[in-house]
Design an enzyme around this catalytic site. Structure first.
Site, PDB file in Angstrom:
ATOM      1  N   ILE A  57       0.887  -1.162   0.000  1.00  0.00           N
ATOM      2  CA  ILE A  57       0.000   0.000   0.000  1.00  0.00           C
ATOM      3  C   ILE A  57       0.924   1.211   0.000  1.00  0.00           C
ATOM      4  O   ILE A  57       1.819   1.331   0.842  1.00  0.00           O
ATOM      5  CB  ILE A  57      -0.960  -0.013   1.211  1.00  0.00           C
ATOM      6  N   SER A  58       0.747   2.077  -0.974  1.00  0.00           N
ATOM      7  CA  SER A  58       1.725   3.139  -1.224  1.00  0.00           C
ATOM      8  C   SER A  58       1.816   4.148  -0.084  1.00  0.00           C
ATOM      9  O   SER A  58       0.881   4.330   0.697  1.00  0.00           O
ATOM     10  CB  SER A  58       1.386   3.880  -2.521  1.00  0.00           C
ATOM     11  N   GLN A  59       2.959   4.810  -0.023  1.00  0.00           N
ATOM     12  CA  GLN A  59       3.191   5.918   0.901  1.00  0.00           C
ATOM     13  C   GLN A  59       2.112   6.982   0.690  1.00  0.00           C
ATOM     14  O   GLN A  59       1.813   7.363  -0.441  1.00  0.00           O
ATOM     15  CB  GLN A  59       4.571   6.490   0.609  1.00  0.00           C
TER      16      GLN A  59
END
Length: 217
Positions: free
Chosen positions: A63-65
């Protein structure tokens, strides 16, 4: 003592960090504030949900930054009446952010486990303008039509023509482009009358985009 509805300190820092790093679109900031990131991370990572860092999820994906989520979303200049294609559903977090800012999101995921979990999670949380498809992000079926905006959330060595062909006139596409390992560069494409206008943005690090549907998982 702060009121009962006062945001917890970690969420206040989450919001402040986005502003400090240059996110200024109020619609994007509201979406980032309203979508509960802690509902999309793995159970063991809940305490870190509001940290500005990427977190692991199933199938070796991430899950992206949050800053990258907000930055990519802001650069797409989303409108309420637009139709958006997302390549790489993952946890569904980015999908949920997009859904708050446009008319419809079609999101494609190659891992059945991730697609099923994201579909159930998004439905449970009330994101009802989203369609989650199990499929190949490199080979979008013709019946999917064309899109005002396209977001790719996995690294491609080059952006395939099959994707750019899906853009409506004046449409925007954002994708991380570069080697599968190491850093990539976010590329923003705009479909203009004379052809594609390409702009290089910031360096990022994404998991690689792989063709086909995963045989396992």
């Amino acid at each position: 003592m702060p009121p009962a509805d006062h945001p917890p300190p970690e969420k206040m820092m989450f919001q402040l960090n986005l502003r400090r790093r240059g996110i200024s679109d109020q619609r994007v900031l509201r979406a980032m504030d309203n979508v509960p990131r802690d509902a999309f991370v793995e159970q063991g990572d809940r305490e870190d949900a509001w940290c500005d860092t990427a977190l692991g999820i199933a199938c070796g994906q991430t899950i992206s930054q949050p800053f990258v989520v907000a930055y990519m979303t802001e650069r797409l200049e989303l409108g309420d009446d637009q139709r958006v294609l997302e390549i790489g559903t993952g946890s569904g977090y980015q999908t949920a952010i997009l859904s708050r800012l446009c008319r419809e999101v079609v999101t494609v995921e190659r891992y059945r486990v991730l697609a099923d979990r994201a579909r159930a999670r998004l439905k449970h949380l009330g994101y009802d303008n989203v369609e989650v498809l199990l499929g190949d992000g490199f080979d979008i079926p013709g019946e999917a039509g064309r899109f005002d905006r396209i977001m790719v959330t996995a690294a491609m060595e080059q952006i395939p023509e099959a994707l750019t062909a899906r853009l409506e006139p004046d449409g925007l596409l954002i994708a991380p482009v570069g080697p599968q390992s190491g850093r990539q560069t976010l590329i923003l494409l705009r479909r203009a009358p004379a052809g594609m206008i390409r702009k290089e943005l910031i360096d990022v690090r994404f998991v690689p985009a792989l063709p086909g549907i995963a045989r396992e998982l």
